[in-house]
Design an enzyme around this catalytic site. Structure first.
Site, mmCIF file in Angstrom:
data_model
loop_
_atom_site.group_PDB
_atom_site.id
_atom_site.type_symbol
_atom_site.label_atom_id
_atom_site.label_comp_id
_atom_site.label_asym_id
_atom_site.label_seq_id
_atom_site.Cartn_x
_atom_site.Cartn_y
_atom_site.Cartn_z
ATOM 1 N N GLY A 36 0.813 -1.220 0.000
ATOM 2 C CA GLY A 36 0.000 0.000 0.000
ATOM 3 C C GLY A 36 0.839 1.258 0.000
ATOM 4 O O GLY A 36 2.022 1.224 -0.328
ATOM 5 N N HIS A 93 2.455 4.865 -4.844
ATOM 6 C CA HIS A 93 2.951 6.032 -5.577
ATOM 7 C C HIS A 93 3.086 5.641 -7.051
ATOM 8 O O HIS A 93 2.743 4.502 -7.434
ATOM 9 C CB HIS A 93 4.278 6.517 -4.986
ATOM 10 C CG HIS A 93 5.297 5.436 -4.805
ATOM 11 N ND1 HIS A 93 5.888 4.783 -5.861
ATOM 12 C CD2 HIS A 93 5.809 4.865 -3.688
ATOM 13 C CE1 HIS A 93 6.735 3.887 -5.409
ATOM 14 N NE2 HIS A 93 6.700 3.898 -4.085
ATOM 15 N N GLY A 144 5.446 4.719 -8.797
ATOM 16 C CA GLY A 144 6.229 3.502 -9.035
ATOM 17 C C GLY A 144 5.316 2.273 -9.024
ATOM 18 O O GLY A 144 5.388 1.418 -9.909
ATOM 19 N N HIS A 145 4.435 2.206 -8.012
ATOM 20 C CA HIS A 145 3.502 1.068 -7.936
ATOM 21 C C HIS A 145 2.550 1.074 -9.147
ATOM 22 O O HIS A 145 2.252 0.029 -9.709
ATOM 23 C CB HIS A 145 2.632 1.152 -6.671
ATOM 24 C CG HIS A 145 3.386 1.024 -5.389
ATOM 25 N ND1 HIS A 145 3.603 2.073 -4.554
ATOM 26 C CD2 HIS A 145 3.957 -0.062 -4.798
ATOM 27 C CE1 HIS A 145 4.270 1.664 -3.486
ATOM 28 N NE2 HIS A 145 4.508 0.376 -3.606
ATOM 29 N N GLY A 184 9.142 -4.496 -8.739
ATOM 30 C CA GLY A 184 9.991 -3.374 -9.143
ATOM 31 C C GLY A 184 11.465 -3.704 -8.993
ATOM 32 O O GLY A 184 11.882 -4.366 -8.040
ATOM 33 N N GLU A 185 12.263 -3.201 -9.940
ATOM 34 C CA GLU A 185 13.725 -3.385 -9.854
ATOM 35 C C GLU A 185 14.339 -2.519 -8.766
ATOM 36 O O GLU A 185 15.485 -2.705 -8.394
ATOM 37 C CB GLU A 185 14.374 -3.031 -11.197
ATOM 38 C CG GLU A 185 14.176 -4.094 -12.235
ATOM 39 C CD GLU A 185 14.869 -3.772 -13.545
ATOM 40 O OE1 GLU A 185 15.442 -2.671 -13.674
ATOM 41 O OE2 GLU A 185 14.808 -4.626 -14.438
ATOM 42 N N LYS A 186 13.585 -1.569 -8.257
ATOM 43 C CA LYS A 186 14.098 -0.716 -7.165
ATOM 44 C C LYS A 186 14.530 -1.610 -5.992
ATOM 45 O O LYS A 186 15.544 -1.376 -5.364
ATOM 46 C CB LYS A 186 13.004 0.244 -6.746
ATOM 47 C CG LYS A 186 13.111 0.698 -5.340
ATOM 48 C CD LYS A 186 13.280 2.171 -5.221
ATOM 49 C CE LYS A 186 13.569 2.622 -3.826
ATOM 50 N NZ LYS A 186 12.891 1.896 -2.791
ATOM 51 N N VAL A 225 10.912 3.813 -11.201
ATOM 52 C CA VAL A 225 10.374 5.124 -11.590
ATOM 53 C C VAL A 225 11.039 6.159 -10.692
ATOM 54 O O VAL A 225 11.171 5.955 -9.482
ATOM 55 C CB VAL A 225 8.837 5.157 -11.429
ATOM 56 C CG1 VAL A 225 8.274 6.518 -11.802
ATOM 57 C CG2 VAL A 225 8.210 4.074 -12.292
ATOM 58 N N SER A 273 9.665 6.099 -3.683
ATOM 59 C CA SER A 273 9.562 5.195 -2.546
ATOM 60 C C SER A 273 8.582 5.796 -1.552
ATOM 61 O O SER A 273 8.501 7.025 -1.421
ATOM 62 C CB SER A 273 10.943 5.062 -1.891
ATOM 63 O OG SER A 273 10.810 4.565 -0.584
#
Ligand code: PAF
Length: 284
Positions: free
Chosen positions: A31, A34, A36-37, A149-151, A178, A187
Protein backbone atom coordinates in the site's frame (compact mmCIF):
# COMPACT_ATOMS: atom_id res chain seq x y z
CA UNK A 1 -12.68 -2.75 -9.32
CA UNK A 2 -13.64 -5.45 -6.86
CA UNK A 3 -12.22 -5.30 -3.36
CA UNK A 4 -12.02 -8.57 -1.42
CA UNK A 5 -10.64 -9.31 2.02
CA UNK A 6 -11.00 -13.09 2.26
CA UNK A 7 -9.13 -15.87 0.49
CA UNK A 8 -12.47 -17.52 -0.31
CA UNK A 9 -13.79 -14.46 -2.21
CA UNK A 10 -10.46 -14.01 -3.96
CA UNK A 11 -10.38 -17.64 -5.11
CA UNK A 12 -14.04 -17.42 -6.20
CA UNK A 13 -13.25 -14.56 -8.59
CA UNK A 14 -10.04 -16.18 -9.82
CA UNK A 15 -12.01 -19.38 -10.54
CA UNK A 16 -14.59 -17.42 -12.54
CA UNK A 17 -11.87 -15.73 -14.60
CA UNK A 18 -10.12 -19.03 -15.17
CA UNK A 19 -13.45 -20.47 -16.37
CA UNK A 20 -13.55 -17.63 -18.92
CA UNK A 21 -9.96 -18.42 -20.01
CA UNK A 22 -8.70 -15.06 -18.73
CA UNK A 23 -5.04 -14.73 -17.80
CA UNK A 24 -4.07 -13.06 -14.53
CA UNK A 25 -1.20 -10.75 -13.56
CA UNK A 26 -0.44 -10.01 -9.92
CA UNK A 27 1.21 -7.02 -8.23
CA UNK A 28 1.83 -7.52 -4.49
CA UNK A 29 2.24 -4.29 -2.49
CA UNK A 30 2.15 -2.97 1.05
CA UNK A 31 0.00 0.00 0.00
CA UNK A 32 0.81 3.71 0.28
CA UNK A 33 0.93 3.59 -3.49
CA UNK A 34 2.95 6.03 -5.58
CA UNK A 35 3.67 6.31 -9.32
CA UNK A 36 6.23 3.50 -9.03
CA UNK A 37 3.50 1.07 -7.94
CA UNK A 38 1.12 2.36 -10.60
CA UNK A 39 3.77 1.69 -13.25
CA UNK A 40 3.80 -1.96 -12.04
CA UNK A 41 0.02 -2.12 -12.49
CA UNK A 42 0.35 -0.64 -15.99
CA UNK A 43 3.04 -3.19 -16.85
CA UNK A 44 0.84 -5.99 -15.46
CA UNK A 45 -1.97 -4.86 -17.78
CA UNK A 46 0.27 -5.49 -20.78
CA UNK A 47 0.98 -9.05 -19.60
CA UNK A 48 -2.47 -10.51 -18.82
CA UNK A 49 -6.22 -9.98 -19.18
CA UNK A 50 -6.88 -9.22 -15.50
CA UNK A 51 -4.78 -7.48 -12.88
CA UNK A 52 -4.90 -8.35 -9.18
CA UNK A 53 -3.16 -6.07 -6.66
CA UNK A 54 -2.72 -6.97 -3.00
CA UNK A 55 -2.21 -4.55 -0.15
CA UNK A 56 -0.90 -6.12 3.04
CA UNK A 57 1.56 -4.53 5.43
CA UNK A 58 3.39 -7.73 6.30
CA UNK A 59 4.53 -7.69 9.96
CA UNK A 60 6.81 -10.68 9.32
CA UNK A 61 9.21 -8.65 7.18
CA UNK A 62 9.73 -5.73 9.57
CA UNK A 63 12.96 -6.17 11.48
CA UNK A 64 12.28 -2.81 13.14
CA UNK A 65 8.92 -2.86 14.98
CA UNK A 66 8.74 0.95 15.05
CA UNK A 67 9.03 0.94 11.25
CA UNK A 68 5.94 -1.31 11.16
CA UNK A 69 4.00 1.02 13.46
CA UNK A 70 5.03 4.08 11.40
CA UNK A 71 4.36 2.47 8.02
CA UNK A 72 1.84 4.76 6.26
CA UNK A 73 -1.58 3.17 5.74
CA UNK A 74 -3.54 5.05 3.09
CA UNK A 75 -6.15 2.58 1.87
CA UNK A 76 -8.77 5.05 0.59
CA UNK A 77 -6.26 6.98 -1.54
CA UNK A 78 -4.73 3.70 -2.73
CA UNK A 79 -8.18 2.46 -3.83
CA UNK A 80 -8.75 5.64 -5.90
CA UNK A 81 -5.35 5.32 -7.56
CA UNK A 82 -5.92 1.66 -8.41
CA UNK A 83 -9.38 2.37 -9.82
CA UNK A 84 -7.91 5.10 -12.03
CA UNK A 85 -5.16 2.74 -13.14
CA UNK A 86 -7.73 0.12 -14.18
CA UNK A 87 -6.89 -2.59 -11.63
CA UNK A 88 -9.53 -5.36 -11.71
CA UNK A 89 -9.31 -6.73 -8.19
CA UNK A 90 -7.79 -5.49 -4.97
CA UNK A 91 -7.05 -8.09 -2.28
CA UNK A 92 -6.72 -6.57 1.21
CA UNK A 93 -6.30 -9.40 3.71
CA UNK A 94 -5.66 -8.55 7.35
CA UNK A 95 -3.13 -10.25 9.64
CA UNK A 96 -5.73 -12.79 10.81
CA UNK A 97 -6.38 -13.88 7.24
CA UNK A 98 -2.65 -14.13 6.49
CA UNK A 99 -1.49 -15.57 9.83
CA UNK A 100 -4.56 -17.10 11.55
CA UNK A 101 -2.44 -18.94 14.12
CA UNK A 102 -0.10 -16.01 14.62
CA UNK A 103 3.41 -15.66 13.23
CA UNK A 104 5.52 -17.37 15.87
CA UNK A 105 4.84 -20.95 14.76
CA UNK A 106 4.19 -20.25 11.12
CA UNK A 107 6.13 -22.18 8.46
CA UNK A 108 8.58 -19.86 6.82
CA UNK A 109 10.48 -19.80 3.58
CA UNK A 110 14.19 -19.15 3.72
CA UNK A 111 15.99 -18.41 0.47
CA UNK A 112 19.71 -19.08 0.96
CA UNK A 113 22.36 -16.62 -0.16
CA UNK A 114 20.38 -13.44 0.51
CA UNK A 115 20.48 -12.64 4.22
CA UNK A 116 24.29 -12.65 4.29
CA UNK A 117 24.72 -9.70 1.95
CA UNK A 118 23.68 -6.09 1.29
CA UNK A 119 20.21 -5.37 2.74
CA UNK A 120 20.09 -8.87 4.27
CA UNK A 121 22.91 -7.91 6.65
CA UNK A 122 21.20 -4.70 7.71
CA UNK A 123 17.73 -6.22 8.14
CA UNK A 124 17.87 -9.62 9.89
CA UNK A 125 14.85 -11.80 9.08
CA UNK A 126 13.50 -9.34 6.52
CA UNK A 127 13.97 -11.55 3.46
CA UNK A 128 12.48 -14.61 5.21
CA UNK A 129 9.41 -12.47 5.91
CA UNK A 130 9.21 -11.35 2.29
CA UNK A 131 9.75 -14.86 0.89
CA UNK A 132 7.10 -16.30 3.20
CA UNK A 133 4.40 -13.74 2.48
CA UNK A 134 5.05 -13.71 -1.26
CA UNK A 135 4.84 -17.52 -1.42
CA UNK A 136 1.53 -17.39 0.47
CA UNK A 137 0.19 -14.64 -1.79
CA UNK A 138 1.25 -16.58 -4.91
CA UNK A 139 -0.66 -19.61 -3.63
CA UNK A 140 -3.72 -17.50 -2.89
CA UNK A 141 -3.83 -15.57 -6.18
CA UNK A 142 -2.46 -18.28 -8.51
CA UNK A 143 -1.57 -15.73 -11.17
CA UNK A 144 0.19 -16.48 -14.46
CA UNK A 145 2.63 -13.65 -13.99
CA UNK A 146 3.72 -11.37 -11.13
CA UNK A 147 5.41 -7.99 -11.45
CA UNK A 148 8.05 -6.63 -9.04
CA UNK A 149 9.99 -3.37 -9.14
CA UNK A 150 13.73 -3.38 -9.85
CA UNK A 151 14.10 -0.72 -7.17
CA UNK A 152 14.11 -3.64 -4.68
CA UNK A 153 16.62 -5.53 -6.79
CA UNK A 154 17.71 -7.97 -4.07
CA UNK A 155 14.05 -8.76 -3.39
CA UNK A 156 13.47 -9.36 -7.11
CA UNK A 157 16.36 -11.86 -7.27
CA UNK A 158 15.14 -13.55 -4.09
CA UNK A 159 11.70 -14.03 -5.60
CA UNK A 160 13.09 -15.33 -8.88
CA UNK A 161 15.13 -17.89 -6.92
CA UNK A 162 12.26 -19.01 -4.71
CA UNK A 163 9.96 -19.43 -7.72
CA UNK A 164 12.63 -21.46 -9.51
CA UNK A 165 13.62 -23.56 -6.46
CA UNK A 166 10.03 -24.35 -5.46
CA UNK A 167 8.78 -24.80 -9.05
CA UNK A 168 6.02 -22.27 -8.53
CA UNK A 169 3.94 -21.88 -11.71
CA UNK A 170 4.23 -18.11 -11.99
CA UNK A 171 6.40 -16.01 -14.29
CA UNK A 172 8.32 -13.18 -12.59
CA UNK A 173 8.69 -9.91 -14.48
CA UNK A 174 10.88 -7.04 -13.25
CA UNK A 175 9.87 -3.44 -13.95
CA UNK A 176 12.19 -0.42 -14.20
CA UNK A 177 12.49 1.98 -11.29
CA UNK A 178 10.37 5.12 -11.59
CA UNK A 179 12.24 8.28 -10.57
CA UNK A 180 11.51 11.84 -9.53
CA UNK A 181 12.79 14.52 -11.94
CA UNK A 182 16.02 14.83 -9.93
CA UNK A 183 16.66 11.07 -10.21
CA UNK A 184 15.50 10.06 -6.72
CA UNK A 185 13.87 6.61 -6.90
CA UNK A 186 10.19 6.74 -5.94
CA UNK A 187 9.56 5.20 -2.55
CA UNK A 188 6.95 5.38 0.19
CA UNK A 189 9.78 6.54 2.45
CA UNK A 190 10.37 9.73 0.41
CA UNK A 191 7.37 11.35 2.09
CA UNK A 192 9.43 11.52 5.29
CA UNK A 193 11.89 13.82 3.51
CA UNK A 194 11.61 17.62 3.21
CA UNK A 195 12.12 19.16 -0.26
CA UNK A 196 15.67 20.01 0.72
CA UNK A 197 16.38 16.44 1.85
CA UNK A 198 14.86 15.12 -1.40
CA UNK A 199 17.50 17.11 -3.30
CA UNK A 200 20.23 15.63 -1.11
CA UNK A 201 18.70 12.15 -1.48
CA UNK A 202 19.07 12.35 -5.26
CA UNK A 203 22.85 12.10 -4.64
CA UNK A 204 22.29 8.37 -4.20
CA UNK A 205 21.25 7.98 -7.84
CA UNK A 206 23.76 10.55 -9.11
CA UNK A 207 26.62 8.76 -7.34
CA UNK A 208 25.56 5.37 -8.75
CA UNK A 209 25.30 6.95 -12.22
CA UNK A 210 28.80 8.44 -11.93
CA UNK A 211 30.16 5.09 -10.78
CA UNK A 212 28.54 3.47 -13.82
CA UNK A 213 30.20 6.01 -16.15
CA UNK A 214 33.58 5.38 -14.52
CA UNK A 215 33.20 1.62 -14.94
CA UNK A 216 32.01 1.99 -18.52
CA UNK A 217 35.02 4.17 -19.31
CA UNK A 218 37.24 1.24 -18.31
CA UNK A 219 38.27 2.14 -14.74
CA UNK A 220 38.98 -1.05 -12.80
CA UNK A 221 40.19 -0.03 -9.35
CA UNK A 222 36.88 -0.93 -7.67
CA UNK A 223 37.99 -0.19 -4.06
CA UNK A 224 39.17 3.32 -5.05
CA UNK A 225 35.98 4.05 -7.03
CA UNK A 226 33.81 2.86 -4.13
CA UNK A 227 35.78 4.95 -1.66
CA UNK A 228 35.19 8.08 -3.81
CA UNK A 229 31.48 7.25 -4.01
CA UNK A 230 31.30 6.76 -0.23
CA UNK A 231 32.93 10.16 0.36
CA UNK A 232 30.36 11.85 -1.95
CA UNK A 233 27.43 10.22 -0.18
CA UNK A 234 28.74 10.97 3.28
CA UNK A 235 29.28 14.62 2.24
CA UNK A 236 25.63 14.72 1.10
CA UNK A 237 24.53 13.68 4.62
CA UNK A 238 24.12 9.94 4.17
CA UNK A 239 25.01 7.49 6.88
CA UNK A 240 25.88 4.71 4.46
CA UNK A 241 24.98 1.02 4.91
CA UNK A 242 26.72 -0.02 1.71
CA UNK A 243 27.61 0.90 -1.83
CA UNK A 244 28.93 -1.92 -3.96
CA UNK A 245 29.58 -3.37 -7.39
CA UNK A 246 28.01 -6.81 -7.68
CA UNK A 247 27.31 -9.45 -10.30
CA UNK A 248 23.81 -8.78 -11.61
CA UNK A 249 22.60 -12.37 -11.57
CA UNK A 250 23.55 -13.48 -8.03
CA UNK A 251 24.83 -10.35 -6.24
CA UNK A 252 28.24 -11.89 -5.57
CA UNK A 253 31.13 -9.40 -5.40
CA UNK A 254 32.13 -8.52 -8.96
CA UNK A 255 35.64 -9.30 -10.14
CA UNK A 256 37.22 -6.49 -12.24
CA UNK A 257 37.85 -7.43 -15.88
CA UNK A 258 36.02 -10.75 -15.40
CA UNK A 259 32.39 -9.96 -14.58
CA UNK A 260 30.63 -7.84 -17.18
CA UNK A 261 26.96 -7.87 -16.22
CA UNK A 262 26.95 -5.77 -13.07
CA UNK A 263 24.54 -4.18 -10.64
CA UNK A 264 25.58 -1.12 -8.65
CA UNK A 265 23.70 -0.96 -5.36
CA UNK A 266 23.60 1.44 -2.43
CA UNK A 267 21.67 1.91 0.79
CA UNK A 268 21.91 4.40 3.59
CA UNK A 269 20.08 6.67 5.97
CA UNK A 270 19.43 10.32 5.31
CA UNK A 271 17.92 12.11 8.33
CA UNK A 272 17.14 8.62 9.67
CA UNK A 273 15.13 7.62 6.58
CA UNK A 274 16.55 4.46 5.02
CA UNK A 275 16.83 4.77 1.24
CA UNK A 276 18.02 2.19 -1.30
CA UNK A 277 18.75 2.38 -5.00
CA UNK A 278 20.51 0.40 -7.73
CA UNK A 279 21.29 0.56 -11.42
CA UNK A 280 22.44 -1.85 -14.09
CA UNK A 281 25.91 -1.58 -15.61
CA UNK A 282 26.81 -3.78 -18.56
CA UNK A 283 30.45 -3.70 -19.59
CA UNK A 284 31.47 -4.57 -23.14
O1 PAF B 1 7.99 -4.84 -2.03
C1 PAF B 1 7.04 -4.87 -1.22
O2 PAF B 1 6.20 -3.96 -1.16
C2 PAF B 1 6.91 -6.05 -0.28
O3 PAF B 1 8.16 -6.52 0.12
C3 PAF B 1 6.06 -7.19 -0.86
C4 PAF B 1 6.71 -7.79 -2.08
C5 PAF B 1 4.68 -6.68 -1.21
C6 PAF B 1 5.92 -8.30 0.19
O4 PAF B 1 5.27 -7.85 1.33
Amino acid sequence: MQIVESILSLRGQIKTWRGEHQTIAFVPTMGNLHDGHISLVKKAQTLADKVVVSIFVNPLQFDDKQDLVNYPRTLQTDIKKLMQAGCNLLFTPNAEVMYPQGMDFHTFIHVPGMDDKLCGLERPGHFDGVATVVTKLFNMVQADVAVFGEKDYQQLLLIRKLVSDLNLPVKIVGASTVREQNGLAMSSRNQHLTDELKQQAATLYLTLSQLKQQLESGQQDYPALLKQAEIKLTAAGFSLDYIDIRRADDLQTAVPAVDKKLRLLAAGRLANVRLIDNIACNLA
